[in-house]
Design a protein around this motif. Structure first.
Motif, PDB file in Angstrom:
ATOM      1  N   LYS A  18       0.809  -1.223   0.000  1.00 35.57           N
ATOM      2  CA  LYS A  18       0.000   0.000   0.000  1.00 35.57           C
ATOM      3  C   LYS A  18       0.838   1.267   0.000  1.00 35.57           C
ATOM      4  CE  LYS A  18      -2.528  -0.855   3.600  1.00 35.57           C
ATOM      5  NZ  LYS A  18      -3.558  -0.655   4.660  1.00 35.57           N
ATOM      6  N   PHE A  19       1.944   1.268   0.738  1.00 33.85           N
ATOM      7  CA  PHE A  19       2.740   2.482   0.856  1.00 33.85           C
ATOM      8  C   PHE A  19       3.255   2.925  -0.512  1.00 33.85           C
ATOM      9  CE2 PHE A  19       6.835   4.694   1.596  1.00 33.85           C
ATOM     10  CZ  PHE A  19       6.312   5.816   2.252  1.00 33.85           C
ATOM     11  N   SER A 194       7.733  11.609  -6.643  1.00 37.65           N
ATOM     12  CA  SER A 194       7.429  13.040  -6.677  1.00 37.65           C
ATOM     13  C   SER A 194       6.129  13.390  -5.960  1.00 37.65           C
ATOM     14  CB  SER A 194       7.362  13.532  -8.124  1.00 37.65           C
ATOM     15  OG  SER A 194       6.229  13.010  -8.796  1.00 37.65           O
ATOM     16  N   GLN A 195       5.258  12.374  -5.727  1.00 34.54           N
ATOM     17  CA  GLN A 195       4.023  12.603  -4.996  1.00 34.54           C
ATOM     18  C   GLN A 195       4.257  12.752  -3.494  1.00 34.54           C
ATOM     19  OE1 GLN A 195       1.132  12.952  -6.705  1.00 34.54           O
ATOM     20  NE2 GLN A 195       2.282  12.575  -8.584  1.00 34.54           N
ATOM     21  N   GLN A 196       5.497  12.517  -3.050  1.00 31.11           N
ATOM     22  CA  GLN A 196       5.860  12.593  -1.636  1.00 31.11           C
ATOM     23  C   GLN A 196       4.923  11.713  -0.784  1.00 31.11           C
ATOM     24  OE1 GLN A 196       7.128  16.802  -0.453  1.00 31.11           O
ATOM     25  NE2 GLN A 196       5.836  17.217  -2.249  1.00 31.11           N
ATOM     26  N   PRO A 197       4.989  10.402  -0.981  1.00 26.59           N
ATOM     27  CA  PRO A 197       4.051   9.507  -0.295  1.00 26.59           C
ATOM     28  C   PRO A 197       4.294   9.367   1.201  1.00 26.59           C
ATOM     29  CG  PRO A 197       5.680   8.243  -1.504  1.00 26.59           C
ATOM     30  CD  PRO A 197       5.888   9.673  -1.884  1.00 26.59           C
ATOM     31  N   GLN A 198       5.417   9.871   1.704  1.00 27.76           N
ATOM     32  CA  GLN A 198       5.682   9.762   3.134  1.00 27.76           C
ATOM     33  C   GLN A 198       4.617  10.518   3.935  1.00 27.76           C
ATOM     34  OE1 GLN A 198       7.682  11.209   0.905  1.00 27.76           O
ATOM     35  NE2 GLN A 198       8.482  13.170   1.625  1.00 27.76           N
ATOM     36  N   TYR A 209      13.177   6.307   2.912  1.00 30.05           N
ATOM     37  CA  TYR A 209      11.903   5.627   2.725  1.00 30.05           C
ATOM     38  C   TYR A 209      12.080   4.516   1.690  1.00 30.05           C
ATOM     39  CZ  TYR A 209      10.028   9.742   5.061  1.00 30.05           C
ATOM     40  OH  TYR A 209       9.778  10.737   5.963  1.00 30.05           O
ATOM     41  N   GLY A 210      11.200   3.545   1.734  1.00 33.21           N
ATOM     42  CA  GLY A 210      11.278   2.442   0.795  1.00 33.21           C
ATOM     43  C   GLY A 210       9.912   2.014   0.314  1.00 33.21           C
ATOM     44  N   ASN A 217      12.812  -3.487  -4.795  1.00 37.28           N
ATOM     45  CA  ASN A 217      12.732  -2.612  -3.625  1.00 37.28           C
ATOM     46  C   ASN A 217      13.421  -1.297  -3.977  1.00 37.28           C
ATOM     47  OD1 ASN A 217      11.433  -4.523  -1.979  1.00 37.28           O
ATOM     48  ND2 ASN A 217      13.381  -5.451  -1.400  1.00 37.28           N
ATOM     49  N   ILE A 218      12.705  -0.202  -3.792  1.00 40.30           N
ATOM     50  CA  ILE A 218      13.197   1.135  -4.137  1.00 40.30           C
ATOM     51  C   ILE A 218      13.373   1.923  -2.846  1.00 40.30           C
ATOM     52  CG2 ILE A 218      12.862   3.135  -5.622  1.00 40.30           C
ATOM     53  CD1 ILE A 218      12.618   0.466  -7.125  1.00 40.30           C
ATOM     54  N   GLN A 219      14.503   2.597  -2.703  1.00 39.09           N
ATOM     55  CA  GLN A 219      14.732   3.464  -1.542  1.00 39.09           C
ATOM     56  C   GLN A 219      15.061   4.868  -2.015  1.00 39.09           C
ATOM     57  OE1 GLN A 219      17.836   1.505   0.784  1.00 39.09           O
ATOM     58  NE2 GLN A 219      16.285   0.727   2.187  1.00 39.09           N
ATOM     59  N   TRP A 220      14.562   5.860  -1.276  1.00 41.87           N
ATOM     60  CA  TRP A 220      14.870   7.249  -1.582  1.00 41.87           C
ATOM     61  C   TRP A 220      15.007   8.044  -0.291  1.00 41.87           C
ATOM     62  CZ3 TRP A 220       9.948   5.346  -1.773  1.00 41.87           C
ATOM     63  CH2 TRP A 220       8.959   6.047  -1.121  1.00 41.87           C
ATOM     64  N   ARG A 221      15.621   9.200  -0.414  1.00 40.75           N
ATOM     65  CA  ARG A 221      15.884  10.052   0.741  1.00 40.75           C
ATOM     66  C   ARG A 221      15.565  11.502   0.372  1.00 40.75           C
ATOM     67  NH1 ARG A 221      21.306   9.048   1.703  1.00 40.75           N
ATOM     68  NH2 ARG A 221      20.718   7.241   2.981  1.00 40.75           N
ATOM     69  N   GLN A 222      14.985  12.209   1.328  1.00 41.68           N
ATOM     70  CA  GLN A 222      14.675  13.620   1.093  1.00 41.68           C
ATOM     71  C   GLN A 222      15.726  14.506   1.756  1.00 41.68           C
ATOM     72  OE1 GLN A 222      10.707  14.831   2.046  1.00 41.68           O
ATOM     73  NE2 GLN A 222      11.101  17.007   1.696  1.00 41.68           N
ATOM     74  N   GLN A 223      16.196  15.480   0.984  1.00 44.97           N
ATOM     75  CA  GLN A 223      17.114  16.490   1.487  1.00 44.97           C
ATOM     76  C   GLN A 223      16.538  17.849   1.097  1.00 44.97           C
ATOM     77  OE1 GLN A 223      19.578  16.036   3.440  1.00 44.97           O
ATOM     78  NE2 GLN A 223      20.049  13.870   3.258  1.00 44.97           N
ATOM     79  N   ASP A 224      16.004  18.556   2.096  1.00 44.50           N
ATOM     80  CA  ASP A 224      15.320  19.826   1.837  1.00 44.50           C
ATOM     81  C   ASP A 224      14.196  19.592   0.825  1.00 44.50           C
ATOM     82  OD1 ASP A 224      16.989  21.202   3.604  1.00 44.50           O
ATOM     83  OD2 ASP A 224      18.542  21.375   2.071  1.00 44.50           O
ATOM     84  N   LYS A 225      14.239  20.250  -0.339  1.00 44.86           N
ATOM     85  CA  LYS A 225      13.177  20.108  -1.332  1.00 44.86           C
ATOM     86  C   LYS A 225      13.571  19.165  -2.466  1.00 44.86           C
ATOM     87  CE  LYS A 225      11.002  24.579  -0.473  1.00 44.86           C
ATOM     88  NZ  LYS A 225      10.522  25.845  -1.082  1.00 44.86           N
ATOM     89  N   GLN A 226      14.631  18.427  -2.273  1.00 49.12           N
ATOM     90  CA  GLN A 226      15.085  17.490  -3.289  1.00 49.12           C
ATOM     91  C   GLN A 226      14.958  16.068  -2.781  1.00 49.12           C
ATOM     92  OE1 GLN A 226      19.387  16.636  -4.343  1.00 49.12           O
ATOM     93  NE2 GLN A 226      18.805  17.881  -6.118  1.00 49.12           N
TER      94      GLN A 226
END
Length: 239
Positions: A18-19, A194-198, A209-210, A217-226
């Motif tokens: 779901k996430f 880009s939808q910022q699902p967190q 986040y993953g 399995n996809i992982q990403w990290r937010q740094q400020d607005k990027q």
């Protein structure tokens, strides 16, 4: 009076959990899916004439709400668009936790195929969990279904997205490795992330986040607005 319905089909989508599923259809147009028709609905006559429509309505069951014990719906919910802090009545939301956990989604019709005795309806922009039961399929009729003057209360505009999505070196290598298997993988990851699902209440940066798309399995990290995609790895079924 009770009613019992049998699914007319089941949809196969990239979303294995779901996430990170987009909160509305069409927000991730690269999400390609197909509906496998079941039982007496797996026949040519039932889709005859459907190819003339560009979009379809899918009526489905939020089947995952039954996975964690007895189902309980809520009369008041906290929509993500309100930051997860304000409550509205469930009928003023699209929460899956409803008196009857039924959803409605509009998708693009991409193709209708018959392969090895199986009729499939291929669609784009779906926002459904993989293996979601489909209760009904209806054609989208523009003159009746599109209302330009409609108002949307707290969801008047599309949710904000982040356009600065980058891929780390390792993620770039992985995308190129998987592009033959999943041709639109980069676009799909970019559209979903880009939808910022967190959760909206996560205000801190640097958190990782993953999500699972297809068997990856996809992982990403937010740094400020990027946002930066930092890892793309094959999903392991090992405990």
């Amino acid at each position: 009076m009770d009613y019992t319905f049998e699914p007319v089909g089941v949809i196969h989508t990239p979303y294995k959990e779901k996430f990170a599923i987009p909160r509305q259809p069409g927000l991730a147009s690269a999400a390609q899916a197909h509906i496998s028709l079941l039982g007496p609905c797996n026949r040519e006559e039932i889709v005859r004439g459907l190819e003339g429509f560009s979009h379809l309505w899918l009526v489905f069951v939020f089947h995952d709400v039954f996975s964690s014990g007895p189902y309980q719906w809520k009369p008041m919910v906290r929509p993500p668009r309100l930051g997860g802090n304000q409550k509205v009545g469930v009928f003023a939301s699209r929460s899956p936790f409803r008196p009857n956990p039924i959803g409605l989604s509009v998708v693009t019709l991409e193709d209708i195929r018959h392969q090895a005795g199986q009729w499939q309806i291929h669609v784009g922009g779906a926002d459904l969990l993989d293996q979601t039961p489909i209760l009904d399929i209806k054609p989208y009729v523009p003159y009746a279904d599109a209302h330009p003057m409609a108002t949307g209360n707290y969801a008047e505009e599309p949710p904000p997205t982040l356009t600065e999505i980058t891929f780390s070196h390792d993620a770039e290598v992985a995308v190129k490795h998987w592009e033959n298997t999943y041709p639109d993988l980069r676009v799909l990851i970019t559209q979903v992330v880009s939808q910022q699902p967190q959760p909206a209440y996560h205000k801190d940066t640097g958190r990782t986040y993953g999500m699972r798309l297809y068997d990856l399995n996809i992982q990403w990290r937010q740094q400020d607005k990027q946002l930066q995609v930092i890892a793309i790895e094959e999903h392991s079924t090992k405990a």
